[in-house]
Design an enzyme around this catalytic site. Structure first.
Site, mmCIF file in Angstrom:
data_model
loop_
_atom_site.group_PDB
_atom_site.id
_atom_site.type_symbol
_atom_site.label_atom_id
_atom_site.label_comp_id
_atom_site.label_asym_id
_atom_site.label_seq_id
_atom_site.Cartn_x
_atom_site.Cartn_y
_atom_site.Cartn_z
ATOM 1 C CD GLU A 44 -1.578 -2.447 1.556
ATOM 2 O OE1 GLU A 44 -2.281 -3.414 1.212
ATOM 3 O OE2 GLU A 44 -0.527 -2.588 2.216
ATOM 4 C CG PHE A 66 10.718 -6.746 8.122
ATOM 5 C CD1 PHE A 66 12.003 -6.747 7.623
ATOM 6 C CD2 PHE A 66 10.379 -7.698 9.074
ATOM 7 C CE1 PHE A 66 12.939 -7.674 8.046
ATOM 8 C CE2 PHE A 66 11.311 -8.631 9.519
ATOM 9 C CZ PHE A 66 12.598 -8.618 8.995
ATOM 10 C CB VAL A 67 8.820 -7.491 1.981
ATOM 11 C CG1 VAL A 67 8.137 -8.536 1.118
ATOM 12 C CG2 VAL A 67 8.144 -6.128 1.835
ATOM 13 N NE ARG A 74 0.921 -11.999 -1.505
ATOM 14 C CZ ARG A 74 0.927 -11.021 -0.598
ATOM 15 N NH1 ARG A 74 1.760 -11.071 0.411
ATOM 16 N NH2 ARG A 74 0.112 -10.008 -0.701
ATOM 17 C CB SER A 99 12.741 2.295 -0.583
ATOM 18 O OG SER A 99 12.431 1.007 -0.097
#
Length: 146
Positions: A44, A66-67, A74, A99
């Protein structure tokens, strides 16, 4: 006109870790110059970054997320989409969008890893603040040269 306000967007997925980036960001930049916005997750961030940049109120917009690799691919898709979207928001609006999004492949939800990433996010927040200040100063120089 030189803007002195900054926007900071933080994804709420792993908020206990991601929020540390704001701590680091607020070391070089006073809290009264930063507007903070929470979003559900990293995906988002680009939309909100673009919306904030379009207001014309901010010298820069910083985004933290934090991905993590949850055992599926994914996270790679999300990380790529987010960084691409943040760059596009910056290029479309002319406002720097920074970022502070980390995508570790070896994260395990243990206190040891959490402590490592909390500290890392503080440092990355500091780096984003320094980058925001630097790009603001450079852009002011460019504007004055023209």
């Amino acid at each position: 006109m030189t803007h002195t306000r900054y926007a900071f967007i933080k994804a709420q997925w792993h908020a206990d870790i991601v929020d540390r980036a704001l701590d680091g960001f607020l070391e070089p930049i006073p809290a009264d110059q930063v507007d903070v916005f929470d979003v559900p997750g990293a995906f988002e961030m680009p939309l909100i970054a673009r919306d904030l940049a379009q207001t014309g109120k901010y010298a820069a917009v910083a985004c933290a997320a934090f991905v993590v690799d949850g055992g599926i691919y994914r996270h790679d898709f999300v990380a790529h989409a987010v960084v691409d979207g943040l760059m596009r928001a910056s290029m479309d609006t002319g406002v720097p969008v920074l970022s502070v999004s980390l995508t570790p492949h070896q994260y395990q939800e243990t206190e040891h890893h959490n402590a490592i990433y909390r500290a890392h996010f503080v440092e990355k927040g500091r780096e984003a603040a320094r980058a925001a200040l630097s790009i603001t100063a450079t852009r002011a120089k460019v504007a004055n040269a023209g």
